[in-house]
Design an enzyme around this catalytic site. Sequence first.
Site, PDB file in Angstrom:
ATOM      1  N   TRP A   1       0.302   4.735   4.601  1.00 49.51           N
ATOM      2  CA  TRP A   1       1.105   5.694   3.867  1.00 49.51           C
ATOM      3  C   TRP A   1       1.030   7.173   4.488  1.00 49.51           C
ATOM      4  O   TRP A   1      -0.013   7.340   4.915  1.00 49.51           O
ATOM      5  CB  TRP A   1       0.976   5.482   2.280  1.00 49.51           C
ATOM      6  CG  TRP A   1      -0.416   5.542   1.876  1.00 49.51           C
ATOM      7  CD1 TRP A   1      -1.802   6.222   2.608  1.00 49.51           C
ATOM      8  CD2 TRP A   1      -0.778   4.776   0.973  1.00 49.51           C
ATOM      9  NE1 TRP A   1      -2.707   5.828   2.026  1.00 49.51           N
ATOM     10  CE2 TRP A   1      -2.537   4.950   0.747  1.00 49.51           C
ATOM     11  CE3 TRP A   1      -0.392   4.090  -0.005  1.00 49.51           C
ATOM     12  CZ2 TRP A   1      -3.041   4.484  -0.065  1.00 49.51           C
ATOM     13  CZ3 TRP A   1      -1.036   3.552  -1.112  1.00 49.51           C
ATOM     14  CH2 TRP A   1      -2.357   3.777  -1.177  1.00 49.51           C
TER      15      TRP A   1
ATOM     16  N   GLU B   1       9.413   5.835 -10.867  1.00 55.46           N
ATOM     17  CA  GLU B   1      10.506   5.115 -10.298  1.00 55.46           C
ATOM     18  C   GLU B   1      10.989   3.955 -11.523  1.00 55.46           C
ATOM     19  O   GLU B   1      12.175   3.592 -11.423  1.00 55.46           O
ATOM     20  CB  GLU B   1      10.264   4.407  -9.098  1.00 55.46           C
ATOM     21  CG  GLU B   1       9.883   5.303  -7.931  1.00 55.46           C
ATOM     22  CD  GLU B   1       8.859   6.223  -7.878  1.00 55.46           C
ATOM     23  OE1 GLU B   1       8.577   7.206  -7.135  1.00 55.46           O
ATOM     24  OE2 GLU B   1       7.740   5.825  -8.793  1.00 55.46           O
TER      25      GLU B   1
ATOM     26  N   ASP C   1       9.830   1.439  15.126  1.00 55.39           N
ATOM     27  CA  ASP C   1       9.875   2.450  14.043  1.00 55.39           C
ATOM     28  C   ASP C   1      11.595   2.852  13.995  1.00 55.39           C
ATOM     29  O   ASP C   1      12.359   2.339  15.064  1.00 55.39           O
ATOM     30  CB  ASP C   1       9.133   3.504  13.994  1.00 55.39           C
ATOM     31  CG  ASP C   1       8.696   3.951  12.741  1.00 55.39           C
ATOM     32  OD1 ASP C   1       9.499   4.253  11.712  1.00 55.39           O
ATOM     33  OD2 ASP C   1       7.559   3.957  12.212  1.00 55.39           O
TER      34      ASP C   1
END
Length: 488
Positions: free
Chosen positions: A189, A237, A286
């Site tokens: 992260w 969320e 990526d």
Amino acid sequence: MAFHDLRGFLQHLRARGQLRELTVPVDPELESTALCLRALQAQGPALLMPAAGSAHALLGNLFGHRRRIELALAGRPLASLRELGELLAAVKEPRWPGNLRQALAQWPELAQLAHVAPRRVDEAAFDEDVRSGEDVDLGVLPVQRCWPEDAGRLITFGLVVTRGTRQPRQNVAIYRQQVIGRNRVIMRWLPHRGGALDFADWQAAHPDRPFPVLVAIGADPATLLAAVAPLPDTLSEYEFAGLLRASRTRVWRSRLTGLDAPAGAEILLEGFIQPGDTALEGPFGDHTGYYNAQGTFPVLTIERMRLRAGAIYHGSYMGRAPHDEPSVLSMALNDVFVPILRKVFPEIVDFYLPPEACSYRVAVVSIRKQYPGHARRIMMGVWSYLRQFTYTKFVIVTDEDIDVRDWSQVIWALSTRVDPARDSLLVENTPIDYLDFSSPTPNLGSKLGLDATHKWPAETSRTWSRPIRLDPEVERRVDALWRTAMAD
């Protein structure tokens, strides 16, 4: 129609020709990526595939087309996301009501939002097969290796649930996780993301205590969409998913971690990040279209695995934008940003993140210009107002006559309204995505703003010209002539 689990949504897709169920096994090693990429480029359906080497089916390309995102919103047009953005912008750092009385007291006009508060349930879909200790083995799942030079297998679509120490909300986000053992994954992260901030707060408050984490795989579509939406830090969320679904999110409390998981998920991983436990992650292909550099990140040790009977493993891949699911999702969620930015900068007409620019590295903004230097204020506002744009390298500001979603118009504005020396704003030594190897040093680089607006007298000593336009009266006469000519 409200979907509380993935299977209900898949049934909905199946009935509408948006799901293809394969009979030939597909290898999670490279093959699934190549197949899903081909399906996305062909604007094809989601794929439910038997996985070679696993008893669990692999789901791919779920959000590879705009139509399936619309279907995830219970058939509402995708434009409703802008309405949701307007709702988020209506209150600063909103705290959703937990019941009707609280809603009426806080926001009488928004009382209908009381139903978005999550509803805790005692039973969960993933509670049918529970494995602990030595029985936890990620090898039973068809975890993918997406690209030929990837360092290993990668969990790509797991919802990571965390909670910090500064606020009660739980953060739900998608972070990739490199599998390095039967029960260990590297949690990649970035520092500005919610999970990393929660972890940093926890480390500061409890440096010697393990940090609890949940990973839910195969969740319902509303929760998946909420996990990638630009939400304020104080909003969970799960609450936003209730708004998307128009029905309260059902969550299940993990006694091991104290965190809540979406009750309809196919697979749940429960565990902890132990103090000081880190590993070198990557490289992996990526969204930049390149293999990213390696970096050191915390390691999650999974102590318990829960699976639904016949659990479906939901996977994806990151590839060169715009040919991957994150690009499709970013395009859909672009409209959520516009009302949020307009709340602070009402002069903004439109805001666009081109998917070809990795969905965040270039922003194009059109404004109703009101004073000299106005474009520069907007540039600085974009970089600073929302955390999502911390890593945006280029901001192009145009007048309202330019459609920022039409690249031919943007290029025209750049080529006719910009003097490179006068209209460029270069900011050095700013935070940059560590995945961006073009920066001089990891995590630190420059940003460039380009003022492609008409220049006011204070901004130039020359008389600014006027764009050519047809005469309106002649246009009306030609309209009639055209209709006659086409009718002959």
